[in-house]
Design a protein around this motif. Structure first.
Motif, mmCIF file in Angstrom:
data_model
loop_
_atom_site.group_PDB
_atom_site.id
_atom_site.type_symbol
_atom_site.label_atom_id
_atom_site.label_comp_id
_atom_site.label_asym_id
_atom_site.label_seq_id
_atom_site.Cartn_x
_atom_site.Cartn_y
_atom_site.Cartn_z
ATOM 1 N N ASP A 9 0.819 -1.214 0.000
ATOM 2 C CA ASP A 9 0.000 0.000 0.000
ATOM 3 C C ASP A 9 0.854 1.267 0.000
ATOM 4 O OD1 ASP A 9 -2.290 -1.583 0.086
ATOM 5 O OD2 ASP A 9 -2.400 -1.540 2.272
ATOM 6 N N THR A 17 0.842 5.419 -1.847
ATOM 7 C CA THR A 17 1.057 6.614 -1.034
ATOM 8 C C THR A 17 2.272 7.390 -1.537
ATOM 9 O OG1 THR A 17 0.124 5.509 0.892
ATOM 10 C CG2 THR A 17 1.474 7.460 1.303
ATOM 11 N N THR A 75 1.459 9.185 -4.758
ATOM 12 C CA THR A 75 0.514 10.291 -4.554
ATOM 13 C C THR A 75 1.202 11.487 -3.895
ATOM 14 O OG1 THR A 75 -1.372 8.795 -4.335
ATOM 15 C CG2 THR A 75 -1.604 10.981 -3.377
ATOM 16 N N ASN A 76 2.043 11.198 -2.900
ATOM 17 C CA ASN A 76 2.667 12.274 -2.124
ATOM 18 C C ASN A 76 3.958 12.802 -2.730
ATOM 19 O OD1 ASN A 76 0.577 11.952 -0.323
ATOM 20 N ND2 ASN A 76 1.772 10.775 1.153
ATOM 21 N N SER A 115 6.760 7.601 3.525
ATOM 22 C CA SER A 115 5.386 7.271 3.139
ATOM 23 C C SER A 115 4.659 6.359 4.113
ATOM 24 C CB SER A 115 5.398 6.605 1.752
ATOM 25 O OG SER A 115 6.054 7.414 0.801
ATOM 26 N N GLY A 116 5.388 5.801 5.111
ATOM 27 C CA GLY A 116 4.735 4.902 6.044
ATOM 28 C C GLY A 116 5.688 4.347 7.070
#
Length: 258
Positions: free
Chosen positions: A5, A9, A12-13, A205-206
């Protein structure tokens, strides 16, 4: 959040990644980060650190072509990232080849990177174990370095990623492996260093564990795809960048072994 996932992200970012890396890797690393969907910045002057590092999504430090001015910049950037709550990745390239390089690597490790990434010999040496590394190349198996990786993760509160034919990731309690890739990859200079830069984009991102896994998976998937079209190391580089850009989130899950 599942590792796969994070790719959506990331794209997109489009995080800005502060990459302090070596001269050999700069161009390759920048192209890899761009192809994956993030934005690289090769900024290494100590005079710019205080202003630049805090505006980035992540910092990556690679000690491949080390010098005293660069070591000062690396230390300043790591401290700035810690103060700003920005994740950072340490790649202690061949840190065991000299006392100076070993000292710089250990000083940076003491600043508690979010992710420590290296080959088996580098990780074993960081933990104080003897290994068979030769320069930037590993002479040890990933399996042999798993204990060292867990120990480093527990003692320094970081995620440790070991790269090899089958990659290994641990945070000291959780662990996972990533399969795939191609035997051509070690024949292309700076691909490993560029992976560190991409790991910064994923860390922005995570969570760190998932970020390390996603980065390793992205490289394995792209490596397998590139090898299917390449005629050798030269053409592999071109196909690898294309494959990084074409990789989709679901592709990442196929190479991660829990």
């Amino acid at each position: 959040m599942a590792p796969q996932d994070l790719l959506s992200t990331l794209r997109t970012n489009n995080p800005l990644v502060h990459c302090i890396t070596n001269y050999v890797a700069m161009n390759v690393a920048a192209n890899v980060v761009l192809a994956a969907g993030a934005s690289p910045a090769m900024v290494h002057a100590e005079e710019e650190i205080a202003e630049f590092t805090p505006i980035c999504g992540a910092l990556t430090i690679n000690i491949g072509t080390l010098s005293a001015p660069w070591a000062a910049s690396m230390t300043a950037a790591a401290r700035t990232a810690n103060d700003a709550g920005i994740p950072w990745v340490l790649d202690p390239v061949a840190h065991f080849i000299s006392g100076y390089r070993k000292g710089v690597a250990q000083d940076l490790l003491a600043l508690r990177p979010t992710i420590l990434r290296g080959n088996a010999s580098e990780i074993m040496a960081m933990a104080g174990e003897s290994g068979a590394g030769k320069g930037a190349d590993s002479g040890d198996s990933v399996d042999a370095a798993e204990g060292a990786a867990r120990a480093l993760a527990q003692s320094h509160g970081c995620v440790v990623a070991i790269t090899g034919p089958i990659d290994f990731v641990t945070n000291g309690t959780r662990s996972a492996k990533v399969t795939g890739g191609s035997e051509i990859m070690p024949m292309v200079t700076a691909l490993g260093c560029s992976q560190t830069a991409l790991m910064g984009a994923y860390a922005a991102s995570g969570p760190a564990f998932e970020a390390a896994l996603a980065t390793l998976a992205h490289f394995k998937v792209a490596g397998s795809k590139a090898a299917a079209q390449a005629k050798g190391p030269g053409s592999f580089q071109v196909h690898f960048l294309d494959a990084l850009a074409a990789t989709q989130p679901d592709d990442l899950a196929s190479v991660i072994l829990s």
